[in-house]
Scaffold this active site. Structure first.
Site, short mmCIF file in Angstrom:
data_model
loop_
_atom_site.label_atom_id
_atom_site.label_comp_id
_atom_site.label_asym_id
_atom_site.label_seq_id
_atom_site.Cartn_x
_atom_site.Cartn_y
_atom_site.Cartn_z
N LYS A 1 0.85 -1.19 0.00
CA LYS A 1 0.00 0.00 0.00
C LYS A 1 0.88 1.24 0.00
CE LYS A 1 -1.38 2.58 3.13
NZ LYS A 1 -1.14 3.82 2.38
N GLY B 1 8.00 5.02 7.52
CA GLY B 1 7.20 6.22 7.69
C GLY B 1 7.53 6.89 9.01
N SER B 2 6.59 7.64 9.53
CA SER B 2 6.87 8.44 10.72
C SER B 2 6.85 7.57 11.98
CB SER B 2 5.82 9.55 10.85
OG SER B 2 4.55 8.95 10.98
N GLY C 1 4.37 4.46 12.96
CA GLY C 1 5.06 3.21 13.27
C GLY C 1 4.62 2.65 14.61
N GLU D 1 11.03 1.13 9.72
CA GLU D 1 12.05 2.15 9.40
C GLU D 1 11.37 3.49 9.60
OE1 GLU D 1 15.04 1.62 8.99
OE2 GLU D 1 15.25 -0.44 8.26
N CYS E 1 14.73 10.18 5.19
CA CYS E 1 14.81 9.72 6.58
C CYS E 1 16.19 9.99 7.16
CB CYS E 1 14.45 8.25 6.66
SG CYS E 1 15.37 7.24 5.51
N GLU F 1 11.96 16.63 14.00
CA GLU F 1 12.33 16.26 12.63
C GLU F 1 11.59 17.19 11.65
OE1 GLU F 1 10.78 12.64 10.90
OE2 GLU F 1 12.54 12.42 9.63
#
Ligand code: NAD
Length: 468
Positions: free
Chosen positions: A170, A224-225, A229, A246, A280, A374
């Site tokens: 997805k 993703g973030s 996560g 990740e 990232c 971030e």
């Protein structure tokens, strides 16, 4: 306009509803994408489960050949996929943009084809024989972000295929077009059901959440973030899914007093501004020793001024817009806040549409949001330090731990400092250079597990020990 479809069991599925995808450079609608439902996800998982029965029994050589076939498909369609990526993601065709991303996708796919996890004999003597086998898990769910839509899809899907798993992927609702097209291409060389795609808008349908909880998905590989996560991890607990996460980073770079400001300027710039900072493992805060602080800033700004920013479809441009409004607003907020205390060396004012110029702000500390949050965008904070111990402590004062870097003319000294940084990857005189023959993953809240190499491959398998 591009009419995208999901691929389920080898068939193109339009779905009952759709949503728009816009080009962040122009705001124009460039595609319509199915807003998939729970029923579509269930059908995709069922197709992957059915395909697993035969795919998981393929020989090691057959699986390797399938990955080589996928690599050839990526190479043959690299330009088509790069054009789609530039239009939906905004990154330019050139520079470290979409053609570069597609080159990486083919390189990673080819490298993964060459990996294997052979059976290991742990013991073979009069007391008996013990063999360690690695077995595929079943259906792997892949959930990808919007910054490197094709490359990260390759990172998720190829190791799954190589180890005999089947996949439902997805993509992010911001950048689904290239991924959905890529899955169509894969289905030209793979049996139906081995790789399936679903898409959704996340607002009226959130299939990422549904995948994390799905009883018939055995593993989620998620990029993703940190916040999402954590949600994935929570819902995966109920079915004890395997996880590779990740997540976000807030990587620090430390410039030691013996570094050469002119020589490192280009590396510092690309360390921080690769993909417009939407990477990232980009350098998101830069600590510079007071003795060379002003020189480093001067050379960094001089290099940054030469970078052409604009519509990614223009072959001259090297950086594009921020990918979406949410991220643009976040960068704008962090920069506005940083300007109250720091001095703007470059940029600092939002541009037209989603364009935000490369921004460098000095005079900040870990107390400032641009340093401790971030930013995931084209705004780099510079922090002056006096004592290297102070810089190491400030760099490690973060819940994240993805990457880090040390910049110096004395490599051995730099290595000793680097080893004290709390992060999964650390570079000397460069930042963010990941490669398929080295494991990659975060420590602390930046993730769980690693990708790439045999270590990454293992995460798509269960161990089975055979005693005879
Ligand atoms: P995001 O977390 O918003 O979205 C990632 C994916 O999760 C998307 O496909 C999204 O649709 C999906 N999703 C949304 N809600 C979900 C839910 N409840 N459950 C499961 N999935 C859900 O991240 P993003 O904004 O697309 O990407 C930017 C972030 O990704 C940054 O923090 C960046 O550092 C991180 N990132 C990390 C790496 C890495 O390798 N560590 C690589 C790229 C990006």
């Amino acid at each position: 306009m591009h009419q995208a479809t999901m691929t389920i069991g080898g068939r193109a599925i339009t779905g009952d509803q759709s949503f728009e995808v816009r080009n962040p450079s122009t705001g124009a609608v460039i595609g319509r994408v199915p807003n998939g439902s729970q029923a579509d996800l269930d059908a995709a998982v069922a197709a992957a489960q059915a395909a697993f029965k035969t795919w998981s029994r393929k020989s090691d050589e057959e699986l390797a050949q399938a990955c080589r076939d996928v690599t050839a498909k990526i190479e043959a369609h690299a330009e088509e996929l790069a054009l789609l990526t530039t239009q939906e993601q905004g990154k330019p065709l050139n520079g470290l943009g979409s053609r570069w991303e597609l080159g990486g996708a083919a390189a990673w796919a080819g490298h993964t084809a060459g990996l294997s996890l052979p059976m290991r004999v742990l013991q073979d003597n009069e007391a008996g024989r013990v063999e360690l086998h690695r077995k595929p898990l079943g259906v792997v769910g892949s959930i990808t972000p919007w910054n490197f839509p094709v490359l990260i899809a390759v990172w998720h899907v190829l190791p799954a295929l190589r180890t005999g798993n089947t996949v439902v992927i997805k993509p992010s609702p911001y950048t689904p077009l290239a991924t959905l097209r890529w899955v169509e291409l894969l289905n030209e060389v793979l049996p139906p059901g081995v790789v399936n795609s679903v898409s959704c808008d996340d607002r009226t349908s959130n299939l990422g959440a549904a995948m994390s909880a799905h009883p018939d998905i055995r593993k989620i590989v998620f990029t993703g973030s940190c916040a999402t996560g954590q949600r994935v991890m929570q819902s995966a607990a109920l079915t004890m899914k395997r996880l590779t996460l990740e997540l976000g980073g807030n990587d620090a770079g430390i410039v030691l007093p013996d570094a050469d400001p002119k020589a490192i300027a280009e590396g510092l710039f690309w360390g921080g501004f690769i993909n417009n900072g939407q990477t990232c493992a980009a350098m998101k805060r830069l600590y510079v020793h007071e003795r060379i602080h002003d020189d480093v800033c001067e050379h960094l700004v001089a290099f940054a001024r030469k970078i052409p920013v604009g519509d990614g479809m223009n072959e001259q441009n090297i950086l594009g817009p921020v990918q979406n409004r949410m991220q643009f607003d976040k960068v704008s907020r962090l920069v506005a806040d940083a300007k109250k205390k720091g001095s703007v060396l470059l940029g600092g004012e939002p541009g037209e549409g989603l364009f935000f110029p490369p921004t460098i702000i000095a005079g900040l500390s870990n107390a400032d949001a641009l340093v401790h949050e971030e930013q995931f965008g084209p705004a780099l904070p510079v922090i002056r330090y006096r004592d290297v111990e102070e810089a190491i402590a400030a760099a490690n004062d973060s819940r994240n731990g993805l990457g880090g870097s040390v910049w110096s003319s004395d490599i051995e000294h730099a290595k000793r400092i680097a080893m004290r940084m709390e992060c999964g990857s650390v570079w000397i005189n460069k930042h963010g250079a990941i490669q398929p023959n080295a494991p990659f993953g975060g420590v602390k809240t930046s993730g769980l597990g690693v990708e790439f190499t045999e270590e990454g491959l293992q995460e798509y398998t269960d161990a089975q020990v055979l005693f005879s």
